[in-house]
Design a protein around this motif. Structure first.
Motif, PDB file in Angstrom:
ATOM      1  N   TYR A  21       0.810  -1.228   0.000  1.00  0.00           N
ATOM      2  CA  TYR A  21       0.000   0.000   0.000  1.00  0.00           C
ATOM      3  C   TYR A  21       0.842   1.276   0.000  1.00  0.00           C
ATOM      4  N   THR A  22       2.041   1.182  -0.542  1.00  0.00           N
ATOM      5  CA  THR A  22       2.841   2.402  -0.735  1.00  0.00           C
ATOM      6  C   THR A  22       3.283   2.412  -2.198  1.00  0.00           C
ATOM      7  N   PHE A  23       3.983   3.452  -2.592  1.00  0.00           N
ATOM      8  CA  PHE A  23       4.573   3.453  -3.929  1.00  0.00           C
ATOM      9  C   PHE A  23       5.958   4.068  -3.821  1.00  0.00           C
ATOM     10  N   THR A  24       6.802   3.763  -4.783  1.00  0.00           N
ATOM     11  CA  THR A  24       8.178   4.246  -4.749  1.00  0.00           C
ATOM     12  C   THR A  24       8.278   5.547  -5.539  1.00  0.00           C
ATOM     13  N   PRO A  25       8.570   6.680  -4.890  1.00  0.00           N
ATOM     14  CA  PRO A  25       8.677   7.944  -5.632  1.00  0.00           C
ATOM     15  C   PRO A  25       9.752   7.908  -6.716  1.00  0.00           C
ATOM     16  N   THR A  26      10.793   7.080  -6.534  1.00  0.00           N
ATOM     17  CA  THR A  26      11.871   7.034  -7.528  1.00  0.00           C
ATOM     18  C   THR A  26      11.479   6.264  -8.784  1.00  0.00           C
ATOM     19  N   THR A  27      10.267   5.689  -8.833  1.00  0.00           N
ATOM     20  CA  THR A  27       9.790   5.113 -10.100  1.00  0.00           C
ATOM     21  C   THR A  27       9.209   6.203 -11.005  1.00  0.00           C
ATOM     22  N   GLN A  28       9.152   7.435 -10.507  1.00  0.00           N
ATOM     23  CA  GLN A  28       8.695   8.567 -11.314  1.00  0.00           C
ATOM     24  C   GLN A  28       9.917   9.278 -11.895  1.00  0.00           C
ATOM     25  N   LEU A  29       9.920   9.442 -13.217  1.00  0.00           N
ATOM     26  CA  LEU A  29      11.063  10.107 -13.867  1.00  0.00           C
ATOM     27  C   LEU A  29      11.256  11.527 -13.365  1.00  0.00           C
ATOM     28  N   SER A  30      10.141  12.171 -12.997  1.00  0.00           N
ATOM     29  CA  SER A  30      10.227  13.565 -12.533  1.00  0.00           C
ATOM     30  C   SER A  30      11.133  13.674 -11.314  1.00  0.00           C
ATOM     31  N   MET A  31      11.053  12.696 -10.403  1.00  0.00           N
ATOM     32  CA  MET A  31      11.884  12.759  -9.197  1.00  0.00           C
ATOM     33  C   MET A  31      13.329  12.352  -9.500  1.00  0.00           C
ATOM     34  N   SER A  32      13.501  11.273 -10.265  1.00  0.00           N
ATOM     35  CA  SER A  32      14.856  10.797 -10.561  1.00  0.00           C
ATOM     36  C   SER A  32      15.663  11.855 -11.317  1.00  0.00           C
ATOM     37  N   LEU A  33      15.026  12.481 -12.323  1.00  0.00           N
ATOM     38  CA  LEU A  33      15.731  13.508 -13.087  1.00  0.00           C
ATOM     39  C   LEU A  33      15.941  14.775 -12.259  1.00  0.00           C
ATOM     40  N   ALA A  34      15.004  15.056 -11.352  1.00  0.00           N
ATOM     41  CA  ALA A  34      15.160  16.239 -10.487  1.00  0.00           C
ATOM     42  C   ALA A  34      16.333  16.068  -9.525  1.00  0.00           C
ATOM     43  N   LEU A  35      16.678  14.821  -9.199  1.00  0.00           N
ATOM     44  CA  LEU A  35      17.865  14.577  -8.380  1.00  0.00           C
ATOM     45  C   LEU A  35      19.130  14.535  -9.241  1.00  0.00           C
ATOM     46  N   ALA A  36      19.016  13.907 -10.423  1.00  0.00           N
ATOM     47  CA  ALA A  36      20.203  13.678 -11.255  1.00  0.00           C
ATOM     48  C   ALA A  36      20.718  14.959 -11.910  1.00  0.00           C
ATOM     49  N   PHE A  37      19.807  15.742 -12.499  1.00  0.00           N
ATOM     50  CA  PHE A  37      20.255  16.869 -13.318  1.00  0.00           C
ATOM     51  C   PHE A  37      21.000  17.953 -12.520  1.00  0.00           C
ATOM     52  N   PRO A  38      20.452  18.470 -11.401  1.00  0.00           N
ATOM     53  CA  PRO A  38      21.172  19.532 -10.684  1.00  0.00           C
ATOM     54  C   PRO A  38      22.520  19.074 -10.134  1.00  0.00           C
ATOM     55  N   LEU A  39      22.598  17.810  -9.654  1.00  0.00           N
ATOM     56  CA  LEU A  39      23.858  17.334  -9.076  1.00  0.00           C
ATOM     57  C   LEU A  39      24.905  17.117 -10.169  1.00  0.00           C
ATOM     58  N   TRP A  40      24.476  16.589 -11.323  1.00  0.00           N
ATOM     59  CA  TRP A  40      25.411  16.448 -12.452  1.00  0.00           C
ATOM     60  C   TRP A  40      25.893  17.824 -12.904  1.00  0.00           C
ATOM     61  N   LEU A  41      24.969  18.784 -12.993  1.00  0.00           N
ATOM     62  CA  LEU A  41      25.326  20.142 -13.423  1.00  0.00           C
ATOM     63  C   LEU A  41      26.294  20.775 -12.431  1.00  0.00           C
ATOM     64  N   ALA A  42      26.105  20.495 -11.141  1.00  0.00           N
ATOM     65  CA  ALA A  42      26.998  21.036 -10.114  1.00  0.00           C
ATOM     66  C   ALA A  42      28.420  20.504 -10.306  1.00  0.00           C
ATOM     67  N   THR A  43      28.541  19.206 -10.620  1.00  0.00           N
ATOM     68  CA  THR A  43      29.883  18.642 -10.848  1.00  0.00           C
ATOM     69  C   THR A  43      30.527  19.256 -12.095  1.00  0.00           C
ATOM     70  N   LEU A  44      29.719  19.461 -13.138  1.00  0.00           N
ATOM     71  CA  LEU A  44      30.243  20.040 -14.390  1.00  0.00           C
ATOM     72  C   LEU A  44      30.683  21.486 -14.182  1.00  0.00           C
ATOM     73  N   LEU A  45      29.853  22.274 -13.490  1.00  0.00           N
ATOM     74  CA  LEU A  45      30.193  23.683 -13.246  1.00  0.00           C
ATOM     75  C   LEU A  45      31.401  23.806 -12.327  1.00  0.00           C
ATOM     76  N   THR A  46      31.550  22.859 -11.390  1.00  0.00           N
ATOM     77  CA  THR A  46      32.732  22.847 -10.522  1.00  0.00           C
ATOM     78  C   THR A  46      33.992  22.683 -11.359  1.00  0.00           C
ATOM     79  N   GLY A  47      33.924  21.751 -12.330  1.00  0.00           N
ATOM     80  CA  GLY A  47      35.078  21.535 -13.212  1.00  0.00           C
ATOM     81  C   GLY A  47      35.361  22.734 -14.100  1.00  0.00           C
TER      82      GLY A  47
END
Length: 225
Positions: A89-115
């Motif tokens: 009776y629960t669901f996994t929020p990480t099965t939603q692309l909106s959440m996974s990409l919202a975590l992935a994109f800013p952190l990847w961009l942070a590593t790129l901008l750091t470089g």
């Protein structure tokens, strides 16, 4: 019901049931005490967080160690969400692309901008390996740029696809177990054993995917520091 109904948040009296499951980790919080380590549970928690941090920081040099808090927090967050999603009776929020990409994109961009800020020439040199023939330079730059920009999408899609596939498999096998229970009990027992093994596999996948997500981010960070 559709098999994909499990990916919408179930609610009771207008309250999403996932909120109830997300209060479970509060049971792991140590009670207030004058001592740093109060019991065996808090000792285990400290040891686990220490091991996670050690594994994530191993590929990084001293400059990357300032990312320890955010990477370890992300690892624990993803681990808890993935495991709590396996409860009924629960669901996994990480099965939603909106959440996974919202975590992935800013952190990847942070590593790129750091470089780009700290060592722009080294970061840009990844787009063109040394010794490339002159004719291949434009095509290779285009390919490397595409592979760089596709990294956050690959991060988010990998996490979502693995968890979605596992949940669908569990639902399909459990539906088969219940359907065959009256007509073919022996086959139903076999599918039930498969279901148990699949559930154990899903617990492992939930932990491995959280680790892979954060480990890849730490490797992207290593390239840029």
């Amino acid at each position: 019901l559709s098999f994909f109904d499990q990916f919408s948040s179930p609610s009771l009296l207008g309250i999403p049931l996932v909120l109830i499951s997300m209060t479970f980790p509060a049971l792991l919080l140590p009670s207030q005490d004058n001592r740093w380590v109060t019991n065996r549970l808090s000792t285990l928690q400290l040891w686990t967080v220490n091991q996670i941090t050690k594994q994530l920081m191993m590929p990084l040099d001293k400059k990357g160690h300032k990312w320890a808090l955010i990477l370890t927090s992300l690892m624990v967050f993803l681990l808890l969400i993935n495991l709590l999603g396996l409860l009924p009776y629960t669901f996994t929020p990480t099965t939603q692309l909106s959440m996974s990409l919202a975590l992935a994109f800013p952190l990847w961009l942070a590593t790129l901008l750091t470089g780009l800020r700290n060592q722009p020439s080294t970061t840009l040199s990844h787009l063109l390996p040394e010794g490339t023939p002159t004719l291949l330079i434009p095509a290779l730059i285009l390919i490397e740029t595409t592979s760089l920009l596709i990294r956050p999408i690959a991060l988010g899609v990998r996490l979502t696809a693995n968890l979605t596939a596992g949940h669908l498999l569990i639902q399909l096998v459990s539906t088969a177990t219940i359907s065959l229970m009256t007509t073919m009990p022996v086959v139903s027992l076999l599918t039930f054993l498969i279901l148990l093994l699949l559930t154990i596999l899903e617990v492992a996948v939930a932990m491995i995917q959280a680790y892979v997500f954060v480990l890849l981010l730490s490797l992207y960070l290593q390239e840029n520091i």
